[in-house]
Design a protein around this motif. Sequence first.
Motif, PDB file in Angstrom:
ATOM      1  N   SER A   1       0.825  -1.210   0.000  1.00 44.02           N
ATOM      2  CA  SER A   1       0.000   0.000   0.000  1.00 44.02           C
ATOM      3  C   SER A   1       0.854   1.252   0.000  1.00 44.02           C
ATOM      4  N   SER A   2       0.281   2.312  -0.511  1.00 48.09           N
ATOM      5  CA  SER A   2       0.919   3.626  -0.438  1.00 48.09           C
ATOM      6  C   SER A   2       0.525   4.368   0.835  1.00 48.09           C
TER       7      SER A   2
ATOM      8  N   LEU B   1      -1.992   3.057  -9.444  1.00 39.08           N
ATOM      9  CA  LEU B   1      -1.324   3.422  -8.196  1.00 39.08           C
ATOM     10  C   LEU B   1      -0.794   4.855  -8.264  1.00 39.08           C
TER      11      LEU B   1
ATOM     12  N   ASP C   1      -5.056   2.410  -4.001  1.00 39.58           N
ATOM     13  CA  ASP C   1      -4.187   2.673  -2.850  1.00 39.58           C
ATOM     14  C   ASP C   1      -3.118   1.604  -2.716  1.00 39.58           C
ATOM     15  N   GLY C   2      -3.385   0.436  -3.274  1.00 33.22           N
ATOM     16  CA  GLY C   2      -2.435  -0.655  -3.153  1.00 33.22           C
ATOM     17  C   GLY C   2      -2.873  -1.845  -3.971  1.00 33.22           C
TER      18      GLY C   2
ATOM     19  N   HIS D   1       6.082  -1.393  -8.716  1.00 29.95           N
ATOM     20  CA  HIS D   1       5.078  -0.922  -7.768  1.00 29.95           C
ATOM     21  C   HIS D   1       5.721  -0.442  -6.477  1.00 29.95           C
TER      22      HIS D   1
ATOM     23  N   ALA E   1       3.991   2.335  -3.981  1.00 27.44           N
ATOM     24  CA  ALA E   1       3.384   1.754  -2.778  1.00 27.44           C
ATOM     25  C   ALA E   1       4.507   1.186  -1.908  1.00 27.44           C
TER      26      ALA E   1
END
Length: 347
Positions: free
Chosen positions: A166-167, A213, A219-220, A233, A237
């Motif tokens: 996740s970010s 993303l 968000d993820g 990614h 994230a």
Amino acid sequence: MKLSKVILAGTVGLVSLSMAACGGGSSSGDSSGGGQQTVFKLAFNQTEEHPQYLAAVELGKKLEEATDGRYSIKVYPNEQLGTQTDVVQNLSNGTVEMMYIGGPVMEGFNKDFIVYNLPYVFDSIEAQQEVFRDQELNDELFHSLEASKNITVLAALHAGVRNVYSSKGPVREPSDLSGQKIRVQQSDSQVKMIELMGAVASPMGQGDVYSALQTGVLDGAENNETVYDSLKHDEIAKYYSYTKHLMIPDYLLISSKALEGMDDADREAFLALIPDTQDMADTGFLDFVEESKANAESLGAEFVEDVDTAAFKELVQPLVDESVNENDARKALYAAIQEANAAHPAS
């Protein structure tokens, strides 16, 4: 000829065969000058660095040698031939003859594939491999699409342990996922799984995830370390949390007509190459995980180990129970998994 008698159902190999809808395939003069060569295509949604790609290339070399140049392989990585959902339709109609595919996509053709895609069903890689290499156990499932879809499953292979990234921050417990839009594979079971874990499910093809993303549409996502790093990614994230919720397979598929179109000797030579390809892919995958993790860490990614996996497992158990108890075939597969888990517990 009954394909189930010649397919090594539990082996894991990586290739792509390109034959025309009639089983012929694209042809050209072969390297020995002795006639026409059938060029096989492999559709793959990962990069050239992936161990499955490397194993496919090596298989192609061995196939050409084993058939005296009658067959060769062309590998198409990075979704060059389309998303998995698109390509599997092309495989069915014969315009693509071989591919790798993620387990959840197979549920759209036969829902019984769901058993191997359920969260927290395999306790270890060794347990998963024992189940996948049991030809008798998998015979009916792996040949269930031949009549209706012209698809034969040659092998199931280990495709890593999937976790959430996740970010927004670390995901240590279900509440950390609340409201987060998380990409999942395009299947009903994966959507339900991530929703039970507390997130908002966003099914989409792999090729769209980076931009989603980047723009905040997502968000993820959830995947293994190799995909997290190779598709970059980890640039966006930064928090990779070990929820360890899935150990789903990839499958090696072939057009049933394409396989039948090979003469007996060439078909047997092809099938005989798959076990060595499996070994190369599986060993390479485990090494690739460590390399990917190290590279992601060098880019500033944080790997979060202190995750309450028991809490997530409890939340998704209703999905497991509901899915497994649907019919006797699923119950048998699940019982075999439990036996393998007992023999190969988590380390």
